[in-house]
Design a protein around this motif. Structure first.
Motif, PDB file in Angstrom:
ATOM      1  N   THR A 155       0.859  -1.179   0.000  1.00  0.00           N
ATOM      2  CA  THR A 155       0.000   0.000   0.000  1.00  0.00           C
ATOM      3  C   THR A 155       0.893   1.224   0.000  1.00  0.00           C
ATOM      4  O   THR A 155       2.099   1.120   0.223  1.00  0.00           O
ATOM      5  CB  THR A 155      -0.963  -0.003   1.201  1.00  0.00           C
ATOM      6  OG1 THR A 155      -1.991   0.974   0.994  1.00  0.00           O
ATOM      7  CG2 THR A 155      -0.239   0.305   2.506  1.00  0.00           C
ATOM      8  N   LYS A 158      -5.818  -1.594   0.569  1.00  0.00           N
ATOM      9  CA  LYS A 158      -6.230  -0.200   0.715  1.00  0.00           C
ATOM     10  C   LYS A 158      -5.595   0.499   1.904  1.00  0.00           C
ATOM     11  O   LYS A 158      -5.348   1.708   1.856  1.00  0.00           O
ATOM     12  CB  LYS A 158      -7.758  -0.124   0.823  1.00  0.00           C
ATOM     13  CG  LYS A 158      -8.483  -0.516  -0.460  1.00  0.00           C
ATOM     14  CD  LYS A 158      -9.992  -0.372  -0.298  1.00  0.00           C
ATOM     15  CE  LYS A 158     -10.725  -0.720  -1.585  1.00  0.00           C
ATOM     16  NZ  LYS A 158     -12.202  -0.596  -1.422  1.00  0.00           N
ATOM     17  N   THR A 159      -5.365  -0.230   2.981  1.00  0.00           N
ATOM     18  CA  THR A 159      -4.849   0.408   4.190  1.00  0.00           C
ATOM     19  C   THR A 159      -3.716  -0.419   4.795  1.00  0.00           C
ATOM     20  O   THR A 159      -3.557  -1.610   4.490  1.00  0.00           O
ATOM     21  CB  THR A 159      -5.944   0.571   5.266  1.00  0.00           C
ATOM     22  OG1 THR A 159      -6.319  -0.734   5.739  1.00  0.00           O
ATOM     23  CG2 THR A 159      -7.161   1.286   4.696  1.00  0.00           C
ATOM     24  N   GLU A 160      -2.961   0.221   5.684  1.00  0.00           N
ATOM     25  CA  GLU A 160      -1.859  -0.471   6.339  1.00  0.00           C
ATOM     26  C   GLU A 160      -2.332  -1.558   7.297  1.00  0.00           C
ATOM     27  O   GLU A 160      -1.562  -2.465   7.643  1.00  0.00           O
ATOM     28  CB  GLU A 160      -0.988   0.540   7.084  1.00  0.00           C
ATOM     29  CG  GLU A 160      -0.166   1.410   6.161  1.00  0.00           C
ATOM     30  CD  GLU A 160       0.837   2.254   6.917  1.00  0.00           C
ATOM     31  OE1 GLU A 160       1.907   1.736   7.293  1.00  0.00           O
ATOM     32  OE2 GLU A 160       0.530   3.449   7.129  1.00  0.00           O
TER      33      GLU A 160
END
Length: 268
Positions: A131, A158-160
């Motif tokens: 990401t 989409k996100t960490e």
């Protein structure tokens, strides 16, 4: 494109060997920086690499920088790097548990991509989740993905939070498989098989099962049903695992790795 890999450990060297064959380098040799004299000597025997012992001679001119050092080495490394970088450079972290924000703040960089690789990348069967910070463009992200894919396949998340979750599944996952394999090897030896026959029995079983799974759209549960007959040997084994709550223990182990990745992110 000028690609620099900082750190020639297992992951750094694995990705270096894969990326060195990529047409994205546009005839530039991949650059590797390390401080270990023995590693440097070995690396210089590979014509695909330009090997460097100091950052001043390789970092300022790099377009894309892969950071493949242990997280606890990053503070000293970033302090040394800060004065040599620019806003157009892209930094790709292979470090477990180190957040994008932490890298941006300590390195004073904008374009950061965080990844979670795994060990099978060494044989071209790796999976890397990744990401990015908002400053990384779609074109730059695609370019990095193409490089990551030289060691297997990659998954954009989409996100960490999904990077940390990937740590619990794919990043640490090979160790779970090896743990299960070791248990089966020890059982085979206790049953009287030789070392060689035990290895063949276990490795071929894993390889065959994975191939069946990959070549068919059938869930693991349904495969278990196909192998296990009511009252038979396989069912006895599955019943033993269920009685001992093995499934939940495996899930707990994956979450333990996931939670540790989150903790490591808070430490840096």
């Amino acid at each position: 494109m000028r690609v620099l890999v900082i750190g020639a450990g297992n992951m750094g060297l694995t990705y270096s060997e894969g990326m060195s064959k990529s047409p994205l380098l546009n005839k530039h040799k991949l650059r590797i920086y390390d401080t270990d004299p023995k590693k440097i000597e070995t690396l210089r025997k590979n014509d695909a690499f330009n090997v460097f012992e100091n950052l001043e001679s390789c970092l300022p001119l790099a377009d894309l920088v892969f950071i493949a050092v242990k997280p606890y080495h990053s503070d000293d490394l970033f302090s040394e790097m800060k004065s040599m970088i620019n806003d157009q450079q892209i930094f790709v972290s292979l470090m477990a548990g180190v957040t994008i924000q932490s890298i941006q703040e300590r390195l004073q960089a904008k374009k950061v991509i965080r990844t979670m690789p795994n060990l099978p990348a060494q044989v071209g069967k790796g999976v890397t989740s990744y990401t990015e910070s908002k400053e990384v463009s779609k074109v730059e992200l695609l370019m990095v993905r193409n490089l990551l894919d030289t060691t297997g396949t990659s998954i954009h998340v989409k996100t960490e939070n999904f990077i940390d979750a990937s740590t619990g599944i794919s990043g640490s996952g090979p160790a779970y498989v090896f743990y299960f394999m070791q248990s089966m090897l020890e059982a085979a030896l206790k049953m009287g098989f030789s070392d060689y026959d035990s290895k063949v029995l276990v490795s071929s079983t894993f390889e065959g099962a994975i191939e069946l799974f990959n070549q068919n759209d059938i869930s693991p549960e349904k495969w278990i049903d196909r192998v296990a007959s009511k009252g038979g040997t396989t069912q006895a084994a599955i019943d033993s695992m269920e009685d001992n709550n093995v499934k939940q223990l495996i899930q707990d182990a994956a979450y333990a790795a996931f939670n540790r990745a989150i903790e490591m992110g808070k430490e840096k």
